[in-house]
Scaffold this motif. Structure first.
Motif, PDB file in Angstrom:
ATOM      1  N   GLU A  72      38.829  42.768  36.977  1.00 49.11           N
ATOM      2  CA  GLU A  72      37.471  42.322  36.647  1.00 49.11           C
ATOM      3  C   GLU A  72      36.671  43.404  35.927  1.00 49.11           C
ATOM      4  O   GLU A  72      35.988  43.137  34.949  1.00 49.11           O
ATOM      5  CB  GLU A  72      36.724  41.920  37.930  1.00 49.11           C
ATOM      6  CG  GLU A  72      37.233  40.619  38.528  1.00 49.11           C
ATOM      7  CD  GLU A  72      36.649  40.354  39.913  1.00 49.11           C
ATOM      8  OE1 GLU A  72      35.560  40.883  40.210  1.00 49.11           O
ATOM      9  OE2 GLU A  72      37.316  39.635  40.685  1.00 49.11           O
TER      10      GLU A  72
ATOM     11  N   ALA B 159      38.029  44.016  32.430  1.00 49.20           N
ATOM     12  CA  ALA B 159      37.661  42.905  31.535  1.00 49.20           C
ATOM     13  C   ALA B 159      36.199  43.030  31.110  1.00 49.20           C
ATOM     14  O   ALA B 159      35.862  42.854  29.928  1.00 49.20           O
ATOM     15  CB  ALA B 159      37.907  41.568  32.238  1.00 49.20           C
ATOM     16  N   ALA B 160      35.328  43.361  32.048  1.00 49.69           N
ATOM     17  CA  ALA B 160      33.902  43.487  31.721  1.00 49.69           C
ATOM     18  C   ALA B 160      33.670  44.653  30.765  1.00 49.69           C
ATOM     19  O   ALA B 160      32.882  44.549  29.820  1.00 49.69           O
ATOM     20  CB  ALA B 160      33.092  43.690  33.003  1.00 49.69           C
ATOM     21  N   TYR B 161      34.402  45.737  31.004  1.00 48.73           N
ATOM     22  CA  TYR B 161      34.272  46.906  30.129  1.00 48.73           C
ATOM     23  C   TYR B 161      34.737  46.555  28.714  1.00 48.73           C
ATOM     24  O   TYR B 161      34.068  46.873  27.724  1.00 48.73           O
ATOM     25  CB  TYR B 161      35.091  48.061  30.708  1.00 48.73           C
ATOM     26  CG  TYR B 161      35.201  49.268  29.814  1.00 48.73           C
ATOM     27  CD1 TYR B 161      34.074  49.989  29.460  1.00 48.73           C
ATOM     28  CD2 TYR B 161      36.441  49.687  29.326  1.00 48.73           C
ATOM     29  CE1 TYR B 161      34.165  51.098  28.644  1.00 48.73           C
ATOM     30  CE2 TYR B 161      36.550  50.802  28.519  1.00 48.73           C
ATOM     31  CZ  TYR B 161      35.402  51.507  28.166  1.00 48.73           C
ATOM     32  OH  TYR B 161      35.512  52.608  27.355  1.00 48.73           O
ATOM     33  N   ARG B 162      35.872  45.864  28.633  1.00 44.80           N
ATOM     34  CA  ARG B 162      36.385  45.473  27.314  1.00 44.80           C
ATOM     35  C   ARG B 162      35.404  44.565  26.598  1.00 44.80           C
ATOM     36  O   ARG B 162      35.154  44.717  25.401  1.00 44.80           O
ATOM     37  CB  ARG B 162      37.735  44.783  27.460  1.00 44.80           C
ATOM     38  CG  ARG B 162      38.870  45.778  27.651  1.00 44.80           C
ATOM     39  CD  ARG B 162      40.195  45.062  27.786  1.00 44.80           C
ATOM     40  NE  ARG B 162      41.313  45.986  27.657  1.00 44.80           N
ATOM     41  CZ  ARG B 162      42.480  45.844  28.279  1.00 44.80           C
ATOM     42  NH1 ARG B 162      42.693  44.800  29.064  1.00 44.80           N
ATOM     43  NH2 ARG B 162      43.442  46.726  28.091  1.00 44.80           N
ATOM     44  N   ASP B 163      34.832  43.602  27.331  1.00 47.21           N
ATOM     45  CA  ASP B 163      33.850  42.687  26.737  1.00 47.21           C
ATOM     46  C   ASP B 163      32.663  43.447  26.148  1.00 47.21           C
ATOM     47  O   ASP B 163      32.173  43.113  25.082  1.00 47.21           O
ATOM     48  CB  ASP B 163      33.316  41.711  27.800  1.00 47.21           C
ATOM     49  CG  ASP B 163      34.225  40.517  27.972  1.00 47.21           C
ATOM     50  OD1 ASP B 163      35.164  40.391  27.147  1.00 47.21           O
ATOM     51  OD2 ASP B 163      34.021  39.743  28.931  1.00 47.21           O
ATOM     52  N   SER B 164      32.249  44.477  26.891  1.00 45.74           N
ATOM     53  CA  SER B 164      31.058  45.222  26.457  1.00 45.74           C
ATOM     54  C   SER B 164      31.307  45.970  25.160  1.00 45.74           C
ATOM     55  O   SER B 164      30.374  46.385  24.486  1.00 45.74           O
ATOM     56  CB  SER B 164      30.657  46.226  27.539  1.00 45.74           C
ATOM     57  OG  SER B 164      31.509  47.367  27.483  1.00 45.74           O
ATOM     58  N   ARG B 165      32.564  46.172  24.816  1.00 41.50           N
ATOM     59  CA  ARG B 165      32.882  46.967  23.624  1.00 41.50           C
ATOM     60  C   ARG B 165      33.197  46.108  22.410  1.00 41.50           C
ATOM     61  O   ARG B 165      33.538  46.628  21.358  1.00 41.50           O
ATOM     62  CB  ARG B 165      34.057  47.901  23.939  1.00 41.50           C
ATOM     63  CG  ARG B 165      33.658  48.914  25.018  1.00 41.50           C
ATOM     64  CD  ARG B 165      34.807  49.750  25.468  1.00 41.50           C
ATOM     65  NE  ARG B 165      35.374  50.572  24.400  1.00 41.50           N
ATOM     66  CZ  ARG B 165      34.852  51.720  23.987  1.00 41.50           C
ATOM     67  NH1 ARG B 165      33.753  52.178  24.516  1.00 41.50           N
ATOM     68  NH2 ARG B 165      35.433  52.406  23.040  1.00 41.50           N
ATOM     69  N   LYS B 166      33.110  44.787  22.586  1.00 41.46           N
ATOM     70  CA  LYS B 166      33.422  43.906  21.450  1.00 41.46           C
ATOM     71  C   LYS B 166      32.307  43.903  20.420  1.00 41.46           C
ATOM     72  O   LYS B 166      31.153  44.065  20.774  1.00 41.46           O
ATOM     73  CB  LYS B 166      33.660  42.499  21.955  1.00 41.46           C
ATOM     74  CG  LYS B 166      35.122  42.327  22.394  1.00 41.46           C
ATOM     75  CD  LYS B 166      35.398  40.924  22.891  1.00 41.46           C
ATOM     76  CE  LYS B 166      36.761  40.878  23.569  1.00 41.46           C
ATOM     77  NZ  LYS B 166      36.838  39.809  24.541  1.00 41.46           N
TER      78      LYS B 166
END
Ligand SMILES: Nc1ncnc2c1ncn2[C@@H]1O[C@H](COP(=O)(O)OP(=O)(O)O)[C@@H](O)[C@H]1O
Ligand SMILES: [Mg+2]
Length: 262
Positions: free
Chosen positions: A252, A255-262
């Motif tokens: 989780e 995933a949240a960290y990756r989302d923040s970098r999009k």
């Protein structure tokens, strides 16, 4: 030691985890402020320094009130973009960087993986194993016993009698990791150490980290490799601009960290 209170007593005041494990590290509202001299600018066209006019102490507020507890047998991944405060937090855990506010309590002194400071480039890998081992608190006889495993883990059999300065940075990193990981640490901190080796070495290092954790250790792993984090960690904390952004299940949080970098 400044910034790190090594006490079991204080930890007893804190609650065990839901499944009854003891807290081994408590990070309580930790702030870290660095005071840095701002560099002077050159006066345009003159090459003369404006240092005296523009110099001033700047404060970098690297950690802004971070709190969490770590329990025995946890392997905690620490993620976040560059400059977010991960290394500062790890240095606060080992007592190298004193908090300007808040406190760190630990059941025993955390070890930062990396015996780098104790090693001497002019000496052979062999001699450096001795130095690094002594720095970790081993006796000479113990080091003699561990020697072969360390050399094999570092894959330096052919080179171990050569001066360490002749090693590539990857070879040096492997040697440092192999020395440091030869010990069963109670609280181990690994800051970016896995980034250097090749894939095979990384996998063996990750396996060794899991082993340390299984033998009742608590491990903090700072890495930019989400794969290493997911393969190795039971929990992930995400540090963002000096605050604890998220703390929870590896999948989780990653995933949240990756989302923040999009
Ligand atoms: N020794 C230091 N002196 C001054 N500022 C520092 C020092 N170490 C880190 N910083 C600053 O603190 C912030 C956090 O850095 P760091 O903890 O190294 O982040 P990370 O490990 O997440 O990349 C950055 O703004 C960095 O420039
Ligand atoms: Mg760092």
């Amino acid at each position: 030691m400044a910034g790190l209170t090594e006490t079991g007593d204080k930890l007893n005041e804190f609650m065990p985890s839901e499944d009854g494990r003891k807290p081994v590290v408590v990070v309580d509202n930790v702030h870290v402020e660095y005071r840095v001299h701002a560099a002077g600018r050159k006066a345009p066209g003159t090459g003369r320094s404006l240092l005296n006019r523009t110099r001033g102490l700047r404060t970098v507020h690297a950690l802004k009130g971070v709190s969490f507890m770590a329990y025995e047998n946890e392997s905690i991944g620490v993620i976040g973009s560059n400059g977010s405060g991960k290394s500062t937090l790890m240095r606060a855990l080992v007592g190298l960087t004193p908090p300007s506010q808040g406190a760190v309590y630990a059941a025993s002194r955390p070890n930062m993986l990396g015996v780098g400071a104790a090693l001497i480039p002019e000496l052979s890998g062999e001699k450096n194993i001795m130095l690094g081992g002594l720095a970790l608190g081993f006796g000479k006889a113990e080091i003699d016993e561990l020697r072969d495993d360390i050399v094999a883990f570092a894959e330096l059999e052919e080179f171990i009698d050569l001066p360490m300065r002749t090693y590539s940075s990857g070879m040096q990193a492997r040697l440092k990791f192999a020395i440091a990981a030869s010990k069963q640490h109670e609280i181990l901190i690994v800051d970016e150490a896995l980034a250097v080796g090749d894939q095979r070495f990384r996998q063996r290092s990750e396996a060794r980290i899991r082993e340390i954790r299984e033998n009742a250790g608590t491990v903090f792993l700072v890495s930019h490799s989400m794969k290493s984090i997911l393969d190795t960690c039971s929990r992930v904390i995400w540090i963002n601009k000096g605050v604890l952004q998220m703390d929870g299940e590896p999948k989780e949080v990653v995933a949240a960290y990756r989302d923040s970098r999009k």
